[in-house]
Design a protein around this motif. Structure first.
Motif, PDB file in Angstrom:
ATOM      1  N   GLY A  34      -2.684  14.562  -0.019  1.00  0.00           N
ATOM      2  CA  GLY A  34      -2.876  13.447  -0.934  1.00  0.00           C
ATOM      3  C   GLY A  34      -3.267  13.875  -2.334  1.00  0.00           C
ATOM      4  O   GLY A  34      -3.171  13.101  -3.275  1.00  0.00           O
ATOM      5  N   LEU A  35      -3.684  15.127  -2.493  1.00  0.00           N
ATOM      6  CA  LEU A  35      -4.020  15.625  -3.825  1.00  0.00           C
ATOM      7  C   LEU A  35      -2.783  15.887  -4.678  1.00  0.00           C
ATOM      8  O   LEU A  35      -2.848  15.809  -5.900  1.00  0.00           O
ATOM      9  CB  LEU A  35      -4.836  16.924  -3.705  1.00  0.00           C
ATOM     10  N   LEU A  36      -1.664  16.204  -4.034  1.00  0.00           N
ATOM     11  CA  LEU A  36      -0.445  16.557  -4.770  1.00  0.00           C
ATOM     12  C   LEU A  36       0.731  15.634  -4.510  1.00  0.00           C
ATOM     13  O   LEU A  36       1.735  15.702  -5.221  1.00  0.00           O
ATOM     14  CB  LEU A  36      -0.048  17.995  -4.436  1.00  0.00           C
ATOM     15  N   PHE A  37       0.641  14.825  -3.487  1.00  0.00           N
ATOM     16  CA  PHE A  37       1.709  13.878  -3.159  1.00  0.00           C
ATOM     17  C   PHE A  37       1.129  12.471  -3.136  1.00  0.00           C
ATOM     18  O   PHE A  37       0.012  12.257  -2.662  1.00  0.00           O
ATOM     19  CB  PHE A  37       2.286  14.155  -1.762  1.00  0.00           C
ATOM     20  N   GLU A  38       1.899  11.511  -3.616  1.00  0.00           N
ATOM     21  CA  GLU A  38       1.504  10.120  -3.444  1.00  0.00           C
ATOM     22  C   GLU A  38       1.637   9.767  -1.971  1.00  0.00           C
ATOM     23  O   GLU A  38       2.387  10.405  -1.221  1.00  0.00           O
ATOM     24  CB  GLU A  38       2.419   9.206  -4.267  1.00  0.00           C
ATOM     25  N   ARG A  39       0.942   8.741  -1.542  1.00  0.00           N
ATOM     26  CA  ARG A  39       0.981   8.339  -0.127  1.00  0.00           C
ATOM     27  C   ARG A  39       2.409   8.069   0.335  1.00  0.00           C
ATOM     28  O   ARG A  39       2.834   8.512   1.399  1.00  0.00           O
ATOM     29  CB  ARG A  39       0.113   7.116   0.096  1.00  0.00           C
ATOM     30  N   ASP A  40       3.169   7.357  -0.478  1.00  0.00           N
ATOM     31  CA  ASP A  40       4.555   7.055  -0.108  1.00  0.00           C
ATOM     32  C   ASP A  40       5.405   8.320  -0.014  1.00  0.00           C
ATOM     33  O   ASP A  40       6.326   8.384   0.794  1.00  0.00           O
ATOM     34  CB  ASP A  40       5.186   6.092  -1.111  1.00  0.00           C
ATOM     35  N   GLU A  41       5.094   9.331  -0.821  1.00  0.00           N
ATOM     36  CA  GLU A  41       5.875  10.568  -0.787  1.00  0.00           C
ATOM     37  C   GLU A  41       5.655  11.334   0.511  1.00  0.00           C
ATOM     38  O   GLU A  41       6.618  11.753   1.152  1.00  0.00           O
ATOM     39  CB  GLU A  41       5.538  11.455  -1.988  1.00  0.00           C
ATOM     40  N   TRP A  42       4.383  11.539   0.897  1.00  0.00           N
ATOM     41  CA  TRP A  42       4.184  12.293   2.139  1.00  0.00           C
ATOM     42  C   TRP A  42       4.621  11.491   3.355  1.00  0.00           C
ATOM     43  O   TRP A  42       5.111  12.055   4.331  1.00  0.00           O
ATOM     44  CB  TRP A  42       2.778  12.883   2.270  1.00  0.00           C
ATOM     45  N   ARG A  43       4.501  10.181   3.290  1.00  0.00           N
ATOM     46  CA  ARG A  43       5.002   9.365   4.393  1.00  0.00           C
ATOM     47  C   ARG A  43       6.529   9.453   4.481  1.00  0.00           C
ATOM     48  O   ARG A  43       7.096   9.529   5.568  1.00  0.00           O
ATOM     49  CB  ARG A  43       4.573   7.902   4.221  1.00  0.00           C
ATOM     50  N   VAL A  94      12.891  12.995  -1.011  1.00  0.00           N
ATOM     51  CA  VAL A  94      11.600  12.353  -0.755  1.00  0.00           C
ATOM     52  C   VAL A  94      11.268  11.357  -1.861  1.00  0.00           C
ATOM     53  O   VAL A  94      10.823  10.234  -1.581  1.00  0.00           O
ATOM     54  CB  VAL A  94      10.484  13.413  -0.608  1.00  0.00           C
ATOM     55  N   VAL A  95      11.469  11.744  -3.104  1.00  0.00           N
ATOM     56  CA  VAL A  95      11.143  10.860  -4.224  1.00  0.00           C
ATOM     57  C   VAL A  95      12.014   9.598  -4.185  1.00  0.00           C
ATOM     58  O   VAL A  95      11.516   8.489  -4.402  1.00  0.00           O
ATOM     59  CB  VAL A  95      11.289  11.613  -5.566  1.00  0.00           C
ATOM     60  N   ASP A  96      13.285   9.756  -3.881  1.00  0.00           N
ATOM     61  CA  ASP A  96      14.168   8.588  -3.776  1.00  0.00           C
ATOM     62  C   ASP A  96      13.746   7.667  -2.637  1.00  0.00           C
ATOM     63  O   ASP A  96      13.713   6.446  -2.797  1.00  0.00           O
ATOM     64  CB  ASP A  96      15.618   9.022  -3.567  1.00  0.00           C
ATOM     65  N   PHE A  97      13.413   8.254  -1.492  1.00  0.00           N
ATOM     66  CA  PHE A  97      13.015   7.449  -0.347  1.00  0.00           C
ATOM     67  C   PHE A  97      11.685   6.744  -0.612  1.00  0.00           C
ATOM     68  O   PHE A  97      11.506   5.579  -0.244  1.00  0.00           O
ATOM     69  CB  PHE A  97      12.925   8.320   0.900  1.00  0.00           C
ATOM     70  N   ALA A  98      10.760   7.445  -1.280  1.00  0.00           N
ATOM     71  CA  ALA A  98       9.465   6.839  -1.612  1.00  0.00           C
ATOM     72  C   ALA A  98       9.659   5.652  -2.551  1.00  0.00           C
ATOM     73  O   ALA A  98       8.976   4.630  -2.416  1.00  0.00           O
ATOM     74  CB  ALA A  98       8.541   7.876  -2.238  1.00  0.00           C
ATOM     75  N   GLY A 100      12.243   3.754  -2.560  1.00  0.00           N
ATOM     76  CA  GLY A 100      12.748   2.699  -1.680  1.00  0.00           C
ATOM     77  C   GLY A 100      11.639   2.034  -0.886  1.00  0.00           C
ATOM     78  O   GLY A 100      11.647   0.816  -0.695  1.00  0.00           O
ATOM     79  N   LEU A 101      10.675   2.840  -0.425  1.00  0.00           N
ATOM     80  CA  LEU A 101       9.525   2.266   0.296  1.00  0.00           C
ATOM     81  C   LEU A 101       8.739   1.312  -0.601  1.00  0.00           C
ATOM     82  O   LEU A 101       8.353   0.218  -0.179  1.00  0.00           O
ATOM     83  CB  LEU A 101       8.596   3.374   0.798  1.00  0.00           C
ATOM     84  N   ARG A 102       8.494   1.740  -1.847  1.00  0.00           N
ATOM     85  CA  ARG A 102       7.755   0.880  -2.778  1.00  0.00           C
ATOM     86  C   ARG A 102       8.527  -0.410  -3.071  1.00  0.00           C
ATOM     87  O   ARG A 102       7.952  -1.501  -3.101  1.00  0.00           O
ATOM     88  CB  ARG A 102       7.477   1.637  -4.073  1.00  0.00           C
ATOM     89  N   TYR A 103       9.840  -0.294  -3.244  1.00  0.00           N
ATOM     90  CA  TYR A 103      10.652  -1.469  -3.527  1.00  0.00           C
ATOM     91  C   TYR A 103      10.665  -2.430  -2.331  1.00  0.00           C
ATOM     92  O   TYR A 103      10.534  -3.640  -2.511  1.00  0.00           O
ATOM     93  CB  TYR A 103      12.080  -1.040  -3.879  1.00  0.00           C
ATOM     94  N   ALA A 104      10.775  -1.889  -1.125  1.00  0.00           N
ATOM     95  CA  ALA A 104      10.768  -2.731   0.072  1.00  0.00           C
ATOM     96  C   ALA A 104       9.428  -3.460   0.208  1.00  0.00           C
ATOM     97  O   ALA A 104       9.396  -4.635   0.608  1.00  0.00           O
ATOM     98  CB  ALA A 104      11.051  -1.888   1.311  1.00  0.00           C
ATOM     99  N   ARG A 105       8.346  -2.767  -0.134  1.00  0.00           N
ATOM    100  CA  ARG A 105       7.031  -3.396  -0.068  1.00  0.00           C
ATOM    101  C   ARG A 105       6.919  -4.526  -1.087  1.00  0.00           C
ATOM    102  O   ARG A 105       6.329  -5.574  -0.805  1.00  0.00           O
ATOM    103  CB  ARG A 105       5.953  -2.330  -0.289  1.00  0.00           C
ATOM    104  N   GLU A 106       7.496  -4.333  -2.267  1.00  0.00           N
ATOM    105  CA  GLU A 106       7.480  -5.382  -3.285  1.00  0.00           C
ATOM    106  C   GLU A 106       8.278  -6.611  -2.836  1.00  0.00           C
ATOM    107  O   GLU A 106       7.897  -7.740  -3.131  1.00  0.00           O
ATOM    108  CB  GLU A 106       8.055  -4.865  -4.596  1.00  0.00           C
ATOM    109  N   LEU A 107       9.372  -6.384  -2.122  1.00  0.00           N
ATOM    110  CA  LEU A 107      10.182  -7.513  -1.623  1.00  0.00           C
ATOM    111  C   LEU A 107       9.412  -8.329  -0.600  1.00  0.00           C
ATOM    112  O   LEU A 107       9.610  -9.538  -0.503  1.00  0.00           O
ATOM    113  CB  LEU A 107      11.484  -6.992  -1.013  1.00  0.00           C
ATOM    114  N   ASP A 108       8.562  -7.661   0.189  1.00  0.00           N
ATOM    115  CA  ASP A 108       7.781  -8.367   1.206  1.00  0.00           C
ATOM    116  C   ASP A 108       6.682  -9.220   0.596  1.00  0.00           C
ATOM    117  O   ASP A 108       6.244 -10.177   1.200  1.00  0.00           O
ATOM    118  CB  ASP A 108       7.166  -7.383   2.198  1.00  0.00           C
TER     119      ASP A 108
END
Length: 109
Positions: A34-43, A94-98, A100-108
């Motif tokens: 978590g020090l070097l990756f955002e939560r969405d990135e490591w997930r 990873v950055v592209d997928f992260a 997408g995760l953020r965008y999907a969360r915004e849609l919800d």
């Protein structure tokens, strides 16, 4: 010339991040990812490798290896640690997928 300078500056920042991930993954493998990756990135690194993401932030070396595996690192017993090229290629996914995760969360919401 200004466009070229801006591009070079951006490329230097990206190269610095990748080199830093590679070095810290080798020298300080037990750091909190978590020090070097955002939560969405490591997930995203876990999800793209078809592994269930942990509830808390994992170790840095584990995430770096997962990212590198997305870039072609095979993680065999004798392969050693991942290099810059496989981390760079995996980080792009990873950055592209992260994002997408953020965008999907915004849609919800």
């Amino acid at each position: 010339m200004a466009r070229l300078e801006r591009a070079l500056a951006l490329f230097m920042v990206v190269a610095w991040r990748i080199a830093r991930l590679m070095r810290l993954g080798r020298t300080c493998p037990d750091l909190d990812a978590g020090l070097l990756f955002e939560r969405d990135e490591w997930r995203a690194a876990f999800i793209l490798n078809k592994k269930k993401p942990p509830k808390t932030s994992p170790r840095l070396n584990e995430v770096v290896r997962l990212v590198a595996m997305l870039g072609g690192f095979l993680a065999r017993k004798g392969d050693g640690e991942p290099g810059v090229k496989t981390i760079w290629q995996g980080l792009q996914r990873v950055v592209d997928f992260a994002a997408g995760l953020r965008y999907a969360r915004e849609l919800d919401d």
